[in-house]
Motif scaffolding. Structure first.
Motif, PDB file in Angstrom:
ATOM      1  N   VAL A 169       0.843  -1.192   0.000  1.00  0.00           N
ATOM      2  CA  VAL A 169       0.000   0.000   0.000  1.00  0.00           C
ATOM      3  C   VAL A 169       0.882   1.246   0.000  1.00  0.00           C
ATOM      4  N   LEU A 170       0.748   2.065  -1.024  1.00  0.00           N
ATOM      5  CA  LEU A 170       1.476   3.328  -1.098  1.00  0.00           C
ATOM      6  C   LEU A 170       0.506   4.456  -0.748  1.00  0.00           C
ATOM      7  N   THR A 171       0.865   5.250   0.255  1.00  0.00           N
ATOM      8  CA  THR A 171       0.004   6.330   0.732  1.00  0.00           C
ATOM      9  C   THR A 171       0.563   7.674   0.297  1.00  0.00           C
ATOM     10  N   PHE A 172      -0.318   8.537  -0.210  1.00  0.00           N
ATOM     11  CA  PHE A 172       0.060   9.866  -0.686  1.00  0.00           C
ATOM     12  C   PHE A 172      -0.701  10.928   0.102  1.00  0.00           C
ATOM     13  N   VAL A 173      -0.206  12.148   0.054  1.00  0.00           N
ATOM     14  CA  VAL A 173      -0.864  13.244   0.760  1.00  0.00           C
ATOM     15  C   VAL A 173      -2.125  13.678   0.029  1.00  0.00           C
ATOM     16  N   ASP A 174      -2.034  13.910  -1.275  1.00  0.00           N
ATOM     17  CA  ASP A 174      -3.154  14.471  -2.032  1.00  0.00           C
ATOM     18  C   ASP A 174      -3.637  13.568  -3.163  1.00  0.00           C
ATOM     19  N   GLN A 175      -3.260  12.289  -3.144  1.00  0.00           N
ATOM     20  CA  GLN A 175      -3.681  11.367  -4.192  1.00  0.00           C
ATOM     21  C   GLN A 175      -4.254  10.096  -3.570  1.00  0.00           C
ATOM     22  N   PRO A 176      -5.099   9.379  -4.336  1.00  0.00           N
ATOM     23  CA  PRO A 176      -5.662   8.128  -3.801  1.00  0.00           C
ATOM     24  C   PRO A 176      -4.564   7.103  -3.513  1.00  0.00           C
ATOM     25  N   THR A 177      -4.835   6.227  -2.583  1.00  0.00           N
ATOM     26  CA  THR A 177      -3.910   5.150  -2.247  1.00  0.00           C
ATOM     27  C   THR A 177      -3.650   4.276  -3.475  1.00  0.00           C
ATOM     28  N   LEU A 178      -2.407   3.801  -3.601  1.00  0.00           N
ATOM     29  CA  LEU A 178      -2.048   2.936  -4.731  1.00  0.00           C
ATOM     30  C   LEU A 178      -1.678   1.553  -4.202  1.00  0.00           C
ATOM     31  N   TYR A 179      -2.234   0.508  -4.840  1.00  0.00           N
ATOM     32  CA  TYR A 179      -1.949  -0.859  -4.440  1.00  0.00           C
ATOM     33  C   TYR A 179      -1.007  -1.513  -5.453  1.00  0.00           C
ATOM     34  N   ILE A 180       0.109  -2.032  -4.942  1.00  0.00           N
ATOM     35  CA  ILE A 180       1.135  -2.663  -5.755  1.00  0.00           C
ATOM     36  C   ILE A 180       1.133  -4.165  -5.434  1.00  0.00           C
ATOM     37  N   PRO A 181       1.328  -5.051  -6.435  1.00  0.00           N
ATOM     38  CA  PRO A 181       1.367  -6.490  -6.151  1.00  0.00           C
ATOM     39  C   PRO A 181       2.356  -6.824  -5.041  1.00  0.00           C
ATOM     40  N   LYS A 182       1.923  -7.637  -4.096  1.00  0.00           N
ATOM     41  CA  LYS A 182       2.769  -8.008  -2.961  1.00  0.00           C
ATOM     42  C   LYS A 182       3.989  -8.816  -3.400  1.00  0.00           C
ATOM     43  N   PHE A 183       3.772  -9.745  -4.337  1.00  0.00           N
ATOM     44  CA  PHE A 183       4.865 -10.601  -4.797  1.00  0.00           C
ATOM     45  C   PHE A 183       5.362 -10.094  -6.145  1.00  0.00           C
ATOM     46  N   ILE A 184       6.299  -9.169  -6.083  1.00  0.00           N
ATOM     47  CA  ILE A 184       6.828  -8.540  -7.274  1.00  0.00           C
ATOM     48  C   ILE A 184       8.331  -8.741  -7.316  1.00  0.00           C
ATOM     49  N   SER A 185       8.879  -8.926  -8.512  1.00  0.00           N
ATOM     50  CA  SER A 185      10.312  -9.138  -8.638  1.00  0.00           C
ATOM     51  C   SER A 185      11.074  -7.916  -8.140  1.00  0.00           C
ATOM     52  N   GLN A 186      12.262  -8.166  -7.593  1.00  0.00           N
ATOM     53  CA  GLN A 186      13.090  -7.090  -7.058  1.00  0.00           C
ATOM     54  C   GLN A 186      12.334  -6.261  -6.024  1.00  0.00           C
ATOM     55  N   ARG A 187      11.551  -6.941  -5.210  1.00  0.00           N
ATOM     56  CA  ARG A 187      10.719  -6.291  -4.200  1.00  0.00           C
ATOM     57  C   ARG A 187      11.550  -5.442  -3.236  1.00  0.00           C
ATOM     58  N   ALA A 188      12.677  -6.002  -2.757  1.00  0.00           N
ATOM     59  CA  ALA A 188      13.515  -5.272  -1.807  1.00  0.00           C
ATOM     60  C   ALA A 188      14.029  -3.979  -2.420  1.00  0.00           C
ATOM     61  N   ARG A 189      14.421  -4.046  -3.681  1.00  0.00           N
ATOM     62  CA  ARG A 189      14.901  -2.849  -4.365  1.00  0.00           C
ATOM     63  C   ARG A 189      13.779  -1.827  -4.533  1.00  0.00           C
ATOM     64  N   PHE A 190      12.591  -2.318  -4.915  1.00  0.00           N
ATOM     65  CA  PHE A 190      11.457  -1.417  -5.089  1.00  0.00           C
ATOM     66  C   PHE A 190      11.140  -0.691  -3.791  1.00  0.00           C
ATOM     67  N   ILE A 191      11.067  -1.449  -2.688  1.00  0.00           N
ATOM     68  CA  ILE A 191      10.753  -0.849  -1.393  1.00  0.00           C
ATOM     69  C   ILE A 191      11.833   0.151  -0.993  1.00  0.00           C
ATOM     70  N   SER A 192      13.103  -0.203  -1.246  1.00  0.00           N
ATOM     71  CA  SER A 192      14.201   0.715  -0.930  1.00  0.00           C
ATOM     72  C   SER A 192      14.078   2.018  -1.717  1.00  0.00           C
ATOM     73  N   ASP A 193      13.729   1.909  -3.003  1.00  0.00           N
ATOM     74  CA  ASP A 193      13.551   3.110  -3.835  1.00  0.00           C
ATOM     75  C   ASP A 193      12.404   3.965  -3.306  1.00  0.00           C
ATOM     76  N   MET A 194      11.287   3.315  -2.937  1.00  0.00           N
ATOM     77  CA  MET A 194      10.132   4.059  -2.433  1.00  0.00           C
ATOM     78  C   MET A 194      10.449   4.705  -1.078  1.00  0.00           C
ATOM     79  N   GLU A 195      11.170   3.991  -0.226  1.00  0.00           N
ATOM     80  CA  GLU A 195      11.508   4.539   1.097  1.00  0.00           C
ATOM     81  C   GLU A 195      12.446   5.733   0.977  1.00  0.00           C
ATOM     82  N   ALA A 196      13.323   5.718  -0.018  1.00  0.00           N
ATOM     83  CA  ALA A 196      14.207   6.867  -0.244  1.00  0.00           C
ATOM     84  C   ALA A 196      13.390   8.090  -0.643  1.00  0.00           C
ATOM     85  N   ILE A 197      12.377   7.877  -1.492  1.00  0.00           N
ATOM     86  CA  ILE A 197      11.499   8.979  -1.905  1.00  0.00           C
ATOM     87  C   ILE A 197      10.668   9.462  -0.722  1.00  0.00           C
TER      88      ILE A 197
END
Length: 219
Positions: A169-197
């Motif tokens: 679940v990706l939460t935004f301030v002024d946009q609707p919540t976005l749902y990303i597939p739980k089992f996605i390739s390179q998940r750790a990298r994706f989460i790391s990229d999102m956490e940096a943002i």
């Protein structure tokens, strides 16, 4: 001297074993972090299914014009549907329909057909359509909702595993919540990229907005 009933001893040992395993499971799950694929698992069966679905997580991401494209893991694309298919073939349909109060053979036939069609649709979505494409400023998710979902990452403030759905679940301030597939390739990298943002956005003063009614209900 009164002898102890062996059944009582077995029951006590079983209870203690269950308690120990449960505590160990909760401790282990917590150590993995709230964005782990095991974050919402509550049993050894859940953990096993998550581990199978996460197989193939090492697949390299595709890059399209400076964007990173991630697809579902091979575990979720192949093994997950295969397990569901085996379950459908071996399910005791008669008892299920009796429990539901459905006795009409024609209705039973169409319900079974609908289940297999749903499984087929899921396999096609996982293997053909479902993907996540993103760069440092925008993200798009295809195949988990009916329509393609696009969001700007300029106000992303949180990422977590959904309590009930197999999704991040990706939460935004002024946009609707976005749902990303739980089992996605390179998940750790994706989460790391999102956490940096997220870290950068929070440094600008952005914060997680209060949960609405729909979120509080778990949807």
């Amino acid at each position: 001297m009164m002898e102890t009933d062996p059944k009582i001893i077995v029951a006590l040992l079983s209870l203690v074993s269950t308690l120990v395993v449960t505590l160990a499971l909760l401790r282990w799950r917590k150590s993995k972090g709230r964005t782990s694929v095991f974050a919402t698992d509550t049993s050894l069966e859940d953990i096993g299914l998550s581990a199978i679905s996460a197989l193939g997580d090492t697949r390299s991401p595709n890059r399209i014009d400076g964007h990173t494209e991630l697809r579902p893991t091979w575990g979720s694309r192949i093994f997950g549907p295969a397990i569901a298919f085996v379950v459908l073939l071996n399910i005791e349909a008669t008892q299920l329909f009796e429990a539901l109060g459905i006795s009409d053979n024609v209705i039973q036939f169409w319900i079974i057909c609908a289940l297999f069609l749903l499984l087929t649709y899921t396999v096609i979505q996982l293997n053909v359509f479902q993907r996540v494409v993103y760069n440092t400023t925008a993200i798009a998710c295809v195949g988990i909702d009916v329509r393609r979902q696009d969001r700007s990452l300029t106000d992303l403030v949180d990422i977590k595993v959904h309590d009930k759905r197999p999704a991040l679940v990706l939460t935004f301030v002024d946009q609707p919540t976005l749902y990303i597939p739980k089992f996605i390739s390179q998940r750790a990298r994706f989460i790391s990229d999102m956490e940096a943002i997220i870290t950068a956005n929070r440094a600008r003063g952005l914060s997680v907005p209060p949960e609405g009614l729909v979120a509080r209900m778990g949807f």
